[in-house]
Design a protein around this motif. Structure first.
Motif, PDB file in Angstrom:
ATOM      1  N   GLN A   1      10.720  61.939 102.113  1.00 25.78           N
ATOM      2  CA  GLN A   1      10.771  61.027 100.677  1.00 25.78           C
ATOM      3  C   GLN A   1      11.984  61.483 100.008  1.00 25.78           C
ATOM      4  N   PRO A   2      12.654  60.409  99.425  1.00 28.35           N
ATOM      5  CA  PRO A   2      13.939  60.706  98.767  1.00 28.35           C
ATOM      6  C   PRO A   2      13.720  61.544  97.514  1.00 28.35           C
ATOM      7  N   ASP A   3      14.729  62.297  97.224  1.00 29.10           N
ATOM      8  CA  ASP A   3      14.815  63.253  96.046  1.00 29.10           C
ATOM      9  C   ASP A   3      15.077  62.453  94.847  1.00 29.10           C
ATOM     10  N   TRP A   4      14.093  62.734  93.792  1.00 36.22           N
ATOM     11  CA  TRP A   4      14.388  62.271  92.528  1.00 36.22           C
ATOM     12  C   TRP A   4      13.687  62.904  91.400  1.00 36.22           C
ATOM     13  N   ASN A   5      14.050  62.599  90.187  1.00 38.19           N
ATOM     14  CA  ASN A   5      13.704  63.140  89.180  1.00 38.19           C
ATOM     15  C   ASN A   5      13.793  62.444  87.849  1.00 38.19           C
ATOM     16  N   ILE A   6      12.969  62.651  86.832  1.00 36.38           N
ATOM     17  CA  ILE A   6      12.642  61.957  85.683  1.00 36.38           C
ATOM     18  C   ILE A   6      14.079  61.889  85.085  1.00 36.38           C
ATOM     19  N   GLU A   7      15.049  62.754  85.144  1.00 36.29           N
ATOM     20  CA  GLU A   7      16.259  62.508  84.430  1.00 36.29           C
ATOM     21  C   GLU A   7      17.106  61.582  85.061  1.00 36.29           C
ATOM     22  N   ASP A   8      16.971  61.443  86.311  1.00 34.57           N
ATOM     23  CA  ASP A   8      17.942  60.373  87.018  1.00 34.57           C
ATOM     24  C   ASP A   8      17.375  58.878  86.461  1.00 34.57           C
ATOM     25  N   LEU A   9      15.998  58.800  86.585  1.00 30.40           N
ATOM     26  CA  LEU A   9      15.453  57.706  86.206  1.00 30.40           C
ATOM     27  C   LEU A   9      15.917  57.268  84.787  1.00 30.40           C
ATOM     28  N   TYR A  10      15.910  58.049  83.798  1.00 30.80           N
ATOM     29  CA  TYR A  10      16.445  58.018  82.570  1.00 30.80           C
ATOM     30  C   TYR A  10      17.847  57.673  82.312  1.00 30.80           C
ATOM     31  N   ASP A  11      18.464  58.466  82.893  1.00 27.15           N
ATOM     32  CA  ASP A  11      20.057  58.278  83.017  1.00 27.15           C
ATOM     33  C   ASP A  11      20.615  56.977  83.768  1.00 27.15           C
ATOM     34  N   ASN A  12      20.120  56.623  84.825  1.00 26.54           N
ATOM     35  CA  ASN A  12      20.647  55.614  85.650  1.00 26.54           C
ATOM     36  C   ASN A  12      19.690  54.398  85.716  1.00 26.54           C
ATOM     37  N   ALA A  13      18.918  54.449  84.743  1.00 21.96           N
ATOM     38  CA  ALA A  13      17.865  53.202  84.847  1.00 21.96           C
ATOM     39  C   ALA A  13      18.925  51.846  84.467  1.00 21.96           C
ATOM     40  N   PRO A  14      18.314  50.617  85.001  1.00 24.43           N
ATOM     41  CA  PRO A  14      19.228  49.347  85.195  1.00 24.43           C
ATOM     42  C   PRO A  14      19.117  49.049  83.572  1.00 24.43           C
ATOM     43  N   CYS A  15      18.886  49.429  82.691  1.00 28.72           N
ATOM     44  CA  CYS A  15      19.048  49.088  81.266  1.00 28.72           C
ATOM     45  C   CYS A  15      19.270  50.291  80.398  1.00 28.72           C
ATOM     46  N   GLY A  16      19.956  50.085  79.317  1.00 35.11           N
ATOM     47  CA  GLY A  16      20.530  50.819  78.357  1.00 35.11           C
ATOM     48  C   GLY A  16      19.048  51.591  77.520  1.00 35.11           C
ATOM     49  N   ILE A  17      18.937  52.756  77.381  1.00 32.84           N
ATOM     50  CA  ILE A  17      17.928  53.460  76.654  1.00 32.84           C
ATOM     51  C   ILE A  17      18.722  54.320  75.476  1.00 32.84           C
ATOM     52  N   LEU A  18      17.918  54.036  74.445  1.00 36.79           N
ATOM     53  CA  LEU A  18      18.318  55.149  73.345  1.00 36.79           C
ATOM     54  C   LEU A  18      17.201  55.512  72.372  1.00 36.79           C
ATOM     55  N   LEU A  19      17.227  56.869  71.850  1.00 33.49           N
ATOM     56  CA  LEU A  19      16.287  57.167  71.032  1.00 33.49           C
ATOM     57  C   LEU A  19      16.850  57.403  69.496  1.00 33.49           C
ATOM     58  N   ALA A  20      16.262  56.901  68.684  1.00 31.50           N
ATOM     59  CA  ALA A  20      16.997  57.202  67.194  1.00 31.50           C
ATOM     60  C   ALA A  20      15.961  57.403  66.283  1.00 31.50           C
ATOM     61  N   THR A  21      16.502  57.971  65.016  1.00 36.06           N
ATOM     62  CA  THR A  21      15.504  58.223  63.904  1.00 36.06           C
ATOM     63  C   THR A  21      15.329  56.936  63.298  1.00 36.06           C
ATOM     64  N   ALA A  22      14.426  57.269  62.093  1.00 39.60           N
ATOM     65  CA  ALA A  22      14.213  56.149  61.138  1.00 39.60           C
ATOM     66  C   ALA A  22      15.259  55.647  60.440  1.00 39.60           C
TER      67      ALA A  22
END
Length: 392
Positions: free
Chosen positions: A10-31
């Motif tokens: 099984q390939p090594d993976w973690n949720i941080e890699d999925l978040y950082d290297n996703a094929p789309c940009g992701i950001l979290l912001a306040t109101a």
């Protein structure tokens, strides 16, 4: 006994890699629009470090127009519905490059109805933008081609009809052509001199539409004109046309047309008419006393379609106040809007003529123009009308 194959590693993976290297940009912001976190994908697209974007209002990443559009359109939608799906905005990279993006977002809503955290995902829309531009360019090219085709069709159609009718002294003439579509039709008519006291006229309809019909129409017009000079007998002229059309066989098919051909000869203050018919709707004579009659040309066959074509002829005299009307089936077969009923199914054309009798060529053509325009989309085939009359 065969030993079992080892399980695939099984390939090594973690949720941080999925978040950082996703094929789309992701950001979290306040109101209040300030960025709390951004993944490496989006930071790399923008030419910033993820930490360098923390605390920056994410609307600062938009173009000036994008910021206005977000505040006036997308923010209210996000507040009302709690999400946005696939809206298009341009982001501005550190070097000033504009990056087309598809933006999707959702938001938490507190008990007081105010927005909480904003989760935003952006997808690179370069390919989509290129596709849209290519599609728009193709649409513009197609529209330009359509306009050119329309102009060509109109020019070609005009070349198949006389630019003006020049009747002999003592005769009035008028004509109208009503196109039902942008295609070139096979309707044709003409009026021309044979000698000082004799004139010829014709009206007909070639089978088909488009360039092929235009070619046959042109051939038909010039054949009728040439044949009339050689032999002024209308039946002989139609036999000549029949022979020429049969010589145009191609791929086993023969071009054909329905036609009325007549000769006018000055006589007794009016004109004698010798009219021959080849499978065409009969001409209508509107007399000066208000009478309306169909010319006896029934029984003739279309030119170019059968081995031994038969044409019929009739004679009449046009006196002062009489008007002779020729028309194509685009008029008689126009739909009236009542079921499948067509205009002349029950003799409406004769009633229409009687309602305008007595008349002049110009007046009858004007009334027919109004009639055809009033039928609108019910006129499914092009219509041509030619009227000849002796002024009172």
């Amino acid at each position: 006994m065969t030993s079992p194959e080892p399980a695939a590693a099984q390939p090594d993976w973690n949720i941080e890699d999925l978040y950082d290297n996703a094929p789309c940009g992701i950001l979290l912001a306040t109101a209040d629009r300030r960025i709390l976190a951004v993944n490496a994908t989006l930071a790399n697209w923008l030419g910033h470090s993820p930490d360098g974007l923390v605390g920056v209002p994410f609307t600062d990443l938009f173009t000036a127009g994008g910021r206005i559009h977000f505040e006036t359109h997308f923010a209210p939608l996000l507040h009302a519905a709690g999400h946005l799906a696939g809206v298009t905005l341009d982001l501005v990279a550190a070097d000033g490059t504009r990056l087309p993006m598809l933006v999707t977002a959702n938001a938490d809503s507190g008990t007081d109805g105010r927005l909480g955290l904003l989760r935003i995902a952006v997808q690179d829309a370069h390919d989509r933008r290129s596709y849209e531009r290519e599609l728009l360019a193709e649409r513009r090219r197609a529209e330009q081609e359509r306009v050119r085709a329309q102009q060509l069709a109109r020019t070609l159609q005009r070349s198949l009809l006389p630019p003006a009718l020049t009747p002999p002294p003592g005769l009035a003439a008028a004509a109208y052509y009503h196109p039902a579509s942008e295609e070139v039709s096979g309707d044709f008519y003409d009026l021309f001199p044979l000698s000082r006291d004799r004139w010829a006229f014709f009206l007909g309809d070639v089978c088909g539409k488009g360039a092929e019909a235009a070619s046959v129409t042109s051939l038909t017009r010039y054949t009728l004109r040439a044949a009339a000079v050689i032999d002024g007998d209308p039946v002989a002229v139609l036999h000549n046309l029949d022979t020429v059309l049969k010589q145009e066989r191609e791929g086993g098919t023969t071009p054909f047309c329905t036609v009325l051909f007549g000769v006018l000869e000055r006589r007794a203050g009016g004109f004698d008419v010798h009219l021959a018919g080849g499978g065409h709707p009969p001409a209508v004579l509107i007399s000066a006393d208000g009478g309306v009659y169909e010319a006896d040309s029934v029984g003739g066959m279309p030119a170019g379609i059968v081995t031994a074509a038969r044409f019929v002829s009739t004679r009449m005299h046009l006196s002062a106040g009489d008007t002779l009307v020729l028309y194509t089936d685009g008029l008689s077969e126009a739909r009236t809007g009542v079921g499948v009923e067509r205009f002349n199914d029950d003799g409406a054309l004769l009633r229409f003529a009687a309602a305008h009798a007595p008349t002049t060529p110009a007046d009858f053509i004007a009334a027919t123009r109004t009639l055809l325009q009033g039928l609108g989309s019910g006129v499914e085939d092009d219509a041509a009308v030619l009227a000849l009359g002796v002024p009172k």
